[in-house]
Motif scaffolding. Sequence first.
Motif, PDB file in Angstrom:
ATOM      1  N   MET A 137       0.836  -1.175   0.000  1.00  0.00           N
ATOM      2  CA  MET A 137       0.000   0.000   0.000  1.00  0.00           C
ATOM      3  C   MET A 137       0.889   1.249   0.000  1.00  0.00           C
ATOM      4  N   LEU A 138       0.634   2.155  -0.899  1.00  0.00           N
ATOM      5  CA  LEU A 138       1.419   3.374  -1.007  1.00  0.00           C
ATOM      6  C   LEU A 138       0.802   4.471  -0.148  1.00  0.00           C
ATOM      7  N   THR A 139       1.674   5.296   0.382  1.00  0.00           N
ATOM      8  CA  THR A 139       1.182   6.440   1.156  1.00  0.00           C
ATOM      9  C   THR A 139       0.692   7.528   0.208  1.00  0.00           C
ATOM     10  N   GLU A 140       0.046   8.517   0.773  1.00  0.00           N
ATOM     11  CA  GLU A 140      -0.462   9.626  -0.033  1.00  0.00           C
ATOM     12  C   GLU A 140       0.681  10.413  -0.670  1.00  0.00           C
ATOM     13  N   LYS A 141       1.774  10.543   0.066  1.00  0.00           N
ATOM     14  CA  LYS A 141       2.943  11.259  -0.445  1.00  0.00           C
ATOM     15  C   LYS A 141       3.565  10.516  -1.630  1.00  0.00           C
ATOM     16  N   GLU A 142       3.635   9.195  -1.535  1.00  0.00           N
ATOM     17  CA  GLU A 142       4.189   8.402  -2.628  1.00  0.00           C
ATOM     18  C   GLU A 142       3.290   8.468  -3.865  1.00  0.00           C
ATOM     19  N   GLU A 143       1.980   8.435  -3.676  1.00  0.00           N
ATOM     20  CA  GLU A 143       1.046   8.574  -4.804  1.00  0.00           C
ATOM     21  C   GLU A 143       1.201   9.942  -5.474  1.00  0.00           C
ATOM     22  N   ALA A 144       1.376  10.979  -4.648  1.00  0.00           N
ATOM     23  CA  ALA A 144       1.559  12.321  -5.191  1.00  0.00           C
ATOM     24  C   ALA A 144       2.854  12.400  -5.988  1.00  0.00           C
ATOM     25  N   TYR A 151      17.982  13.401 -11.675  1.00  0.00           N
ATOM     26  CA  TYR A 151      16.964  12.759 -12.508  1.00  0.00           C
ATOM     27  C   TYR A 151      16.989  11.242 -12.320  1.00  0.00           C
ATOM     28  N   ASP A 152      18.175  10.664 -12.312  1.00  0.00           N
ATOM     29  CA  ASP A 152      18.302   9.217 -12.131  1.00  0.00           C
ATOM     30  C   ASP A 152      17.775   8.774 -10.775  1.00  0.00           C
ATOM     31  N   GLN A 153      18.012   9.571  -9.747  1.00  0.00           N
ATOM     32  CA  GLN A 153      17.492   9.236  -8.424  1.00  0.00           C
ATOM     33  C   GLN A 153      15.968   9.239  -8.420  1.00  0.00           C
ATOM     34  N   TYR A 154      15.362  10.269  -8.998  1.00  0.00           N
ATOM     35  CA  TYR A 154      13.905  10.354  -9.054  1.00  0.00           C
ATOM     36  C   TYR A 154      13.323   9.236  -9.912  1.00  0.00           C
ATOM     37  N   GLU A 155      13.973   8.931 -11.016  1.00  0.00           N
ATOM     38  CA  GLU A 155      13.490   7.867 -11.894  1.00  0.00           C
ATOM     39  C   GLU A 155      13.546   6.521 -11.189  1.00  0.00           C
ATOM     40  N   ILE A 171       4.299   9.921  -7.617  1.00  0.00           N
ATOM     41  CA  ILE A 171       4.094   9.192  -8.873  1.00  0.00           C
ATOM     42  C   ILE A 171       3.364  10.075  -9.882  1.00  0.00           C
ATOM     43  N   LYS A 172       2.324  10.753  -9.454  1.00  0.00           N
ATOM     44  CA  LYS A 172       1.577  11.638 -10.350  1.00  0.00           C
ATOM     45  C   LYS A 172       2.449  12.798 -10.831  1.00  0.00           C
ATOM     46  N   TYR A 173       3.209  13.375  -9.905  1.00  0.00           N
ATOM     47  CA  TYR A 173       4.094  14.482 -10.273  1.00  0.00           C
ATOM     48  C   TYR A 173       5.143  14.037 -11.282  1.00  0.00           C
ATOM     49  N   TRP A 174       5.786  12.910 -11.016  1.00  0.00           N
ATOM     50  CA  TRP A 174       6.882  12.475 -11.872  1.00  0.00           C
ATOM     51  C   TRP A 174       6.385  12.037 -13.249  1.00  0.00           C
ATOM     52  N   GLU A 175       5.165  11.503 -13.327  1.00  0.00           N
ATOM     53  CA  GLU A 175       4.616  11.135 -14.628  1.00  0.00           C
ATOM     54  C   GLU A 175       4.420  12.365 -15.516  1.00  0.00           C
ATOM     55  N   GLU A 230      10.642   2.155  -8.462  1.00  0.00           N
ATOM     56  CA  GLU A 230      10.447   1.355  -7.254  1.00  0.00           C
ATOM     57  C   GLU A 230       9.025   1.489  -6.729  1.00  0.00           C
ATOM     58  N   LEU A 231       8.496   2.695  -6.762  1.00  0.00           N
ATOM     59  CA  LEU A 231       7.130   2.891  -6.288  1.00  0.00           C
ATOM     60  C   LEU A 231       6.118   2.231  -7.214  1.00  0.00           C
ATOM     61  N   LEU A 232       6.349   2.279  -8.522  1.00  0.00           N
ATOM     62  CA  LEU A 232       5.461   1.580  -9.455  1.00  0.00           C
ATOM     63  C   LEU A 232       5.506   0.079  -9.225  1.00  0.00           C
TER      64      LEU A 232
END
Length: 104
Positions: free
Chosen positions: A1-8, A86-90, A10-14, A95-97
């Motif tokens: 289960m992802l936290t709200e921060k992790e979901e945010a 960029y590589d760190q965020y990617e 994912i949406k931001y990075w997409e 990992e979150l996906l």
Amino acid sequence: MLTEKEEAFIKYWETVRDKKKKTFYQLLVGLPVGLLFGGVILFNFLSGWYKRADMINNSSSINAVVIIAVIIIAVFYAIFSNKFKYDQYETKYKELLYKKQKND
């Protein structure tokens, strides 16, 4: 289960990942910090605190070489630091996906 921060994240990075991948964008964003870094090197070289470097600077026309080197350092630092970020965020995004897919 992802936290709200992790979901945010994912949406931001997409939405911004394609824009932040471009080298020109990375250069523009990182150039002020790179120039600050290079400016400190240039100031240190031209301040005259190291007498031997000051003698070499006065005896030949090395100023153009130093300025070109500082510009190269600034550009390299700007691009390299943003590519690393960029590589760190990617990696975090992937990992979150994976974590999201695993939980579903």
